[in-house]
Design a protein around this motif. Structure first.
Motif, mmCIF file in Angstrom:
data_model
loop_
_atom_site.group_PDB
_atom_site.id
_atom_site.type_symbol
_atom_site.label_atom_id
_atom_site.label_comp_id
_atom_site.label_asym_id
_atom_site.label_seq_id
_atom_site.Cartn_x
_atom_site.Cartn_y
_atom_site.Cartn_z
ATOM 1 N N ILE A 56 0.540 81.952 19.845
ATOM 2 C CA ILE A 56 0.583 81.128 18.634
ATOM 3 C C ILE A 56 -0.415 81.670 17.616
ATOM 4 C CG2 ILE A 56 1.409 78.959 19.659
ATOM 5 C CD1 ILE A 56 -1.559 78.065 19.838
ATOM 6 N N GLU A 105 2.372 79.430 13.320
ATOM 7 C CA GLU A 105 3.514 80.191 13.814
ATOM 8 C C GLU A 105 3.476 80.099 15.327
ATOM 9 O OE1 GLU A 105 3.629 84.219 12.279
ATOM 10 O OE2 GLU A 105 5.213 84.777 13.697
ATOM 11 N N SER A 106 4.629 79.914 15.942
ATOM 12 C CA SER A 106 4.636 79.758 17.396
ATOM 13 C C SER A 106 5.728 80.603 18.033
ATOM 14 C CB SER A 106 4.843 78.282 17.764
ATOM 15 O OG SER A 106 4.966 78.160 19.168
ATOM 16 N N LYS A 107 5.324 81.487 18.953
ATOM 17 C CA LYS A 107 6.306 82.169 19.802
ATOM 18 C C LYS A 107 6.118 81.680 21.232
ATOM 19 C CE LYS A 107 7.145 86.167 16.893
ATOM 20 N NZ LYS A 107 6.955 87.607 16.705
ATOM 21 N N LYS A 160 6.880 78.143 23.877
ATOM 22 C CA LYS A 160 7.607 76.881 24.018
ATOM 23 C C LYS A 160 6.650 75.702 24.137
ATOM 24 C CE LYS A 160 11.639 78.990 26.089
ATOM 25 N NZ LYS A 160 12.136 79.524 27.372
ATOM 26 N N LYS A 161 5.369 75.993 24.389
ATOM 27 C CA LYS A 161 4.401 74.922 24.656
ATOM 28 C C LYS A 161 3.796 74.348 23.377
ATOM 29 C CE LYS A 161 3.209 77.048 29.060
ATOM 30 N NZ LYS A 161 2.217 77.910 29.716
ATOM 31 N N TYR A 162 3.876 75.061 22.294
ATOM 32 C CA TYR A 162 3.270 74.603 21.032
ATOM 33 C C TYR A 162 4.316 74.632 19.936
ATOM 34 C CZ TYR A 162 -1.110 75.661 23.487
ATOM 35 O OH TYR A 162 -2.127 75.715 24.388
ATOM 36 N N LYS A 163 4.264 73.651 19.030
ATOM 37 C CA LYS A 163 5.189 73.678 17.893
ATOM 38 C C LYS A 163 4.398 73.752 16.585
ATOM 39 C CE LYS A 163 5.814 68.681 17.355
ATOM 40 N NZ LYS A 163 4.694 68.224 18.198
ATOM 41 N N LEU A 164 5.056 74.130 15.522
ATOM 42 C CA LEU A 164 4.407 74.227 14.213
ATOM 43 C C LEU A 164 3.723 72.905 13.880
ATOM 44 C CD1 LEU A 164 6.742 76.185 11.753
ATOM 45 C CD2 LEU A 164 4.853 76.992 13.190
ATOM 46 N N ASP A 194 1.115 71.562 15.265
ATOM 47 C CA ASP A 194 0.235 71.033 16.330
ATOM 48 C C ASP A 194 -1.225 71.313 15.974
ATOM 49 O OD1 ASP A 194 2.164 70.022 17.973
ATOM 50 O OD2 ASP A 194 2.134 71.676 19.437
ATOM 51 N N ASP A 214 -0.468 81.430 25.230
ATOM 52 C CA ASP A 214 -0.256 80.057 25.719
ATOM 53 C C ASP A 214 -0.588 79.917 27.202
ATOM 54 O OD1 ASP A 214 1.893 81.259 26.910
ATOM 55 O OD2 ASP A 214 3.431 79.985 25.970
ATOM 56 N N LYS A 273 -4.400 71.004 23.038
ATOM 57 C CA LYS A 273 -3.750 70.216 21.988
ATOM 58 C C LYS A 273 -4.541 68.934 21.746
ATOM 59 C CE LYS A 273 0.890 71.132 23.057
ATOM 60 N NZ LYS A 273 2.304 70.753 23.040
#
Lengths: 374, 374
Positions: free
Chosen positions: B40, B90-92, B94-98, B100, B117, B129
């Protein structure tokens, strides 16, 4: 027997940075004490010469609160204090006979003193008879609260300990501990050639430690190799910092400090993280109590390395003394530990002069003033 | 999003006794980091302003060995360190989203940073988080390793503790303990209005202690009464020694020190025998590391009163952090503990100026630089 008694009295609050005993104390003549039923009259035959005599003076505006730990401060116009062995000169007690040697652990600096045989006049109980097979010097070194017993109890203090008490981590870890080889601990001791240091070195060596000492001269440093030390630094002619880096590149785990200020600072610099320091004495600052203090500048490392620093005062460990005596006596008998003392011949009236002369730091082991021949 | 990244770099070893951030750090422009699969990109939105940024610099000839406790020193030409909260840009993964919010506990002082991650690129694991119901200010005060979690863990350190762990004295004394009323302990905390002090006061109060704080001004001292303190001393205008004698004639049992030097000395003078001191910080000497050090002159009392002094560094207590977070979160939710912070609006390029301006000691609670509006 003498017609009158004599005593060294505390008469002047020290104001210089290095006061002499001759300036602080005064010899006074007193009537002989009266020996009542159940009492003995003791004449001092050997006196310990230690900084104690100066440290424990009542000094205005300097409340150390040590009284709460059992130590009684000497007030102005009271006799000074000392550890000594005396001989029974008169006995109105069935428990003591003429000629018995007795230990007076922390007693008035009087030539003659009377003591109750039930011990109700002393926080230490009745005078302790010295066993026949124990020499007076040995009693006042290895078996005295201010020397060998301090070394023993300080080594068992949480900050002086090199091993945790048995089963402190539960039964399983106790069982594991029996079969696990523990890594060797490195121990540093300052004033290594002093009354505490000469015994402490031998005690830590018996625990399997690597023991490093600090003393004044190379001559004394060499002697220390016969008292449990693996190596010793002569701080007056050698660079303690550089020497420690060479002698203990692995770092110090436990540091028993008797000196304070610079040596405490330098030692602390070489401590390992989570190491422990037990402060037994502050010899370098003893005479400056209430005056200019160098301080513990190495305390910045205490936070940065999570060190634990514990103060030790033997008067707070009276309960541990009987076990300490038994253990030390056994080690002495078996030859596992040997006492170190410098005995000077002298007289009671020469006490203050002898103290000042002997405080130069040139002696090895405990300093004793023998009055028996005077 | 910006086309390039920026960072504050350590460029000059401090030589003055009170170096400014503007003299030691330099703003440099860098290429934007590349976000790879499982990573991320985080933009800092709030930065903690703390002495940490200056203390943890690598300074030649001053080896504090703190690295061995897990703390990484900042080398010359490396970015400085800080605690911060950032937002996922920016997130590549699956555990974090824009959008957060994530906590970066001890991280490079860069505007943008990338993080794996799986946490394999950090000793603290993946970015934590921030829960929706926790404000950013609260996360960086009560729930941050450098503030609330330090207060919590230091209070549970053997030298910060006011009660022994349950059953430490065996089953019988545990049973007795349930029914015995314990005497109230008196606790002293310096830098009471700081990030650690504002939380520690409340924690000790919850344990039933009498809590006394020391801070700079009367205004802050009065505010402290809302943060668990029974009384507070304004050292800049009041005599700390006299005030302590009046406020705690019973003596201090536990002393949590964040300041060092004079305040540590005066506090120690009022300690009870067998008391405990936990050294959490040396704020007054922080800028003098390697230069002239005042030292701990009160250490003479450490021996005389059998005090125990323990250093505390939160990096050595990473294992205790999860329990500390749970406990603190519960106390925050229930209103038993409240955070204290001073938030200043600013920009990333203004960081060094803001640090220097905020270090005057006029603020209350944790000092936070909010970048969200810049």
């Amino acid at each position: 027997m003498a017609a009158e008694n004599r005593g060294w009295f505390y008469v002047k609050v020290p104001d210089a940075s290095e006061p002499r005993a001759q300036d602080i104390y005064e010899l006074r003549v007193l009537p002989m004490p009266v020996v009542e039923e159940g009492m003995i009259l003791v004449k001092k035959t050997m006196i310990v010469v230690a900084p104690m005599a100066r440290t424990y003076l009542e000094i205005p505006n300097f409340d150390t609160k040590t009284e709460k730990l059992g130590l009684k401060k000497t007030q102005l116009n009271q006799p000074g204090k000392c550890e000594s062995v005396g001989i029974v000169m008169e006995s109105k007690s069935k428990k003591y006979k003429l000629g018995d040697r007795v230990l007076l652990p922390f007693n008035d600096l009087l030539e003659y003193s009377v003591h109750r045989d039930d011990g109700k006049d002393s926080e230490f109980g009745p005078p302790l008879k010295v066993f026949d097979f124990v020499r007076t010097e040995t009693q006042l070194t290895a078996l005295s609260p201010g020397a060998g017993l301090t070394a023993y109890c300080a080594m068992n203090h949480p900050c002086g300990r090199v091993e945790e008490p048995l089963c402190s981590g539960g039964l399983l870890s106790c069982f594991k501990g029996l079969f696990q080889k523990k890594p060797q601990k490195t121990v540093l001791i300052t004033s290594a050639a002093g009354a505490v240091g000469t015994i402490a070195g031998q005690l830590y060596k018996r625990k399997g430690c690597k023991v490093i000492g600090v003393t004044g001269t190379r001559e004394k440093a060499d002697q220390l190799l016969n008292f449990g030390y693996d190596a010793a630094i002569a701080y007056k002619t050698e660079d303690m910092d550089q020497q420690l880096a060479q002698l203990a590149p692995e770092g110090i785990d436990v540091f028993m400090d008797n000196v304070g200020s610079h040596q405490l600072d330098i030692g602390t610099k070489h401590m390992n993280v989570s190491g422990k320091v037990v402060i037994v004495g502050c010899m370098s600052e003893v005479d400056r109590f209430g005056h200019e203090v160098h301080g513990y500048k190495g305390y910045l490392h205490v936070a940065a390395r999570e060190l634990t620093v514990g103060g030790f005062l033997v008067y707070n460990h009276v309960k541990e003394i009987p076990l300490a005596i038994m253990s030390m006596a056994w080690m002495l008998q078996s030859g596992a530990v040997k006492p170190a003392a410098t005995v000077v011949e002298g007289s009671f009236e020469g006490w203050a002069k002898t103290v000042d002369a002997m405080m130069s730091g040139a002696t090895f082991g405990r300093l004793l003033l023998n009055l028996a021949k005077s």
